[in-house]
Design a protein around this motif. Structure first.
Motif, PDB file in Angstrom:
ATOM      1  N   THR A 162       0.844  -1.195   0.000  1.00  0.00           N
ATOM      2  CA  THR A 162       0.000   0.000   0.000  1.00  0.00           C
ATOM      3  C   THR A 162       0.879   1.244   0.000  1.00  0.00           C
ATOM      4  N   GLN A 163       0.363   2.300  -0.519  1.00  0.00           N
ATOM      5  CA  GLN A 163       1.128   3.540  -0.532  1.00  0.00           C
ATOM      6  C   GLN A 163       1.347   4.026   0.890  1.00  0.00           C
ATOM      7  N   PRO A 164       2.576   4.402   1.213  1.00  0.00           N
ATOM      8  CA  PRO A 164       2.851   4.876   2.575  1.00  0.00           C
ATOM      9  C   PRO A 164       2.218   6.244   2.813  1.00  0.00           C
ATOM     10  N   ALA A 165       2.148   6.597   4.069  1.00  0.00           N
ATOM     11  CA  ALA A 165       1.640   7.923   4.415  1.00  0.00           C
ATOM     12  C   ALA A 165       2.592   8.986   3.868  1.00  0.00           C
ATOM     13  N   ARG A 166       2.080  10.167   3.697  1.00  0.00           N
ATOM     14  CA  ARG A 166       2.907  11.279   3.226  1.00  0.00           C
ATOM     15  C   ARG A 166       2.948  12.360   4.297  1.00  0.00           C
ATOM     16  N   GLY A 167       4.127  12.928   4.448  1.00  0.00           N
ATOM     17  CA  GLY A 167       4.283  13.990   5.423  1.00  0.00           C
ATOM     18  C   GLY A 167       3.715  15.298   4.922  1.00  0.00           C
ATOM     19  N   GLY A 168       3.823  16.343   5.744  1.00  0.00           N
ATOM     20  CA  GLY A 168       3.312  17.639   5.368  1.00  0.00           C
ATOM     21  C   GLY A 168       3.994  18.207   4.135  1.00  0.00           C
ATOM     22  N   ASN A 169       5.219  17.741   3.854  1.00  0.00           N
ATOM     23  CA  ASN A 169       5.949  18.206   2.679  1.00  0.00           C
ATOM     24  C   ASN A 169       5.606  17.409   1.422  1.00  0.00           C
ATOM     25  N   GLY A 170       4.708  16.413   1.552  1.00  0.00           N
ATOM     26  CA  GLY A 170       4.300  15.623   0.396  1.00  0.00           C
ATOM     27  C   GLY A 170       5.161  14.412   0.121  1.00  0.00           C
ATOM     28  N   TYR A 171       6.262  14.239   0.854  1.00  0.00           N
ATOM     29  CA  TYR A 171       7.147  13.102   0.638  1.00  0.00           C
ATOM     30  C   TYR A 171       6.582  11.841   1.287  1.00  0.00           C
ATOM     31  N   ARG A 172       6.864  10.690   0.669  1.00  0.00           N
ATOM     32  CA  ARG A 172       6.482   9.418   1.275  1.00  0.00           C
ATOM     33  C   ARG A 172       7.191   9.262   2.615  1.00  0.00           C
ATOM     34  N   SER A 173       6.463   8.713   3.569  1.00  0.00           N
ATOM     35  CA  SER A 173       7.027   8.507   4.901  1.00  0.00           C
ATOM     36  C   SER A 173       6.811   7.051   5.317  1.00  0.00           C
ATOM     37  N   TYR A 174       7.893   6.311   5.481  1.00  0.00           N
ATOM     38  CA  TYR A 174       7.834   4.892   5.834  1.00  0.00           C
ATOM     39  C   TYR A 174       8.176   4.723   7.310  1.00  0.00           C
ATOM     40  N   ASP A 175       7.556   3.702   7.929  1.00  0.00           N
ATOM     41  CA  ASP A 175       7.903   3.401   9.321  1.00  0.00           C
ATOM     42  C   ASP A 175       8.620   2.061   9.400  1.00  0.00           C
TER      43      ASP A 175
END
Length: 255
Positions: free
Chosen positions: A29-42
């Motif tokens: 699934t597509q990862p969450a995106r931060g406020g800057n629009g970049y993908r954010s993985y955990d």
């Protein structure tokens, strides 16, 4: 902890384009995106992607990897491991069969090369010309020496890792060893090779001895020992260190 896609690519060992491709085909699934629009993985994303990379590197098709990912997210580890083992078993059989086919092809190519080298140095091509025979019949009383592996820096007097079995018989021989190996109840690593143990039966004793003798005749770098005890047959296969891959391909590896 959160990671950007470039960091994930470095940690997992695949290009960022591969991670995007996994998203495009629905493998992850597509990862969450931060406020800057970049993908954010955990960390969970990292673990899942490492699992995908590991199974894909085993040669398991992506369609099957997708099924494994679903199991990874829903089932317990032992269930997932069992599914991976089943898929690896299929790949192992396919790979061992391919080894036999490639060795047979190498033998045919060497025969063609030897025959073309004996072609007339002058005159036109015509009836009986060796150029017209892509896969000539083996010459009488001649077996092709097929290298199975190369070891840079190997001592000149080290045993040659090669097979002199005729090309047409190689796939059948590999299949025979696969059939025998499937009957093993236990595998154990030993110095220089692997030991296979079987439940003793008169016909199985004869089969183990026959195959070991036939294999040693064409692949002299192998060393076979057959031990018989009450209710058990133990086949020990040894080879030089630089033939370890050949031993694993033919006889399997101990867990």
């Amino acid at each position: 902890m959160s990671y950007r896609i470039a960091e994930v690519a470095g940690l997992v060992g695949v290009p960022a384009t591969t991670l995007r491709y996994y998203e495009d085909i629905g493998l992850v699934t597509q990862p969450a995106r931060g406020g800057n629009g970049y993908r954010s993985y955990d960390d969970d994303d990292i673990a899942r992607l490492r699992f995908i990379t590991a199974t894909k590197n085993l040669g398991i098709p992506l369609t099957d990897v997708a099924d494994l990912v679903k199991a990874y997210d829903l089932d317990d580890c032992s269930s997932v491991a069992h599914q991976v083992v089943e898929m690896v078993a299929v790949r192992l059989v396919e790979t061992q069969t391919r080894i036999g086919e490639l060795v047979a092809l190498a033998a045919q190519l060497q025969r063609v090369s030897a025959r073309l080298a004996e072609a007339e140095t002058s005159g036109p091509c015509g009836q009986g010309c060796p150029c017209a025979a892509a896969a000539p019949e083996p010459l009488a009383d001649r077996r092709t020496f097929v290298p199975l592996t190369r070891a840079p820096g190997t001592a000149p007097d080290a045993p040659v890792i090669a097979c002199s079995l005729d090309a047409g018989s190689v796939p059948d021989r590999v299949a025979e060893w696969q059939g025998l190996g499937a009957r093993a109840v236990r595998r154990e690593p030993i110095a220089g090779g692997v030991a296979l143990e079987f439940v003793a039966a008169p016909e199985l004793v004869a089969e183990v001895a026959r195959l070991a003798a036939a294999e040693q005749d064409c692949c002299t770098f192998f060393d076979f020992t057959v031990r018989l005890t009450t209710g058990q047959i133990r086949l020990e296969v040894r080879a030089p260190d630089h033939a370890a891959d050949v031993v694993a391909a033919m006889f399997g590896t101990a867990a």
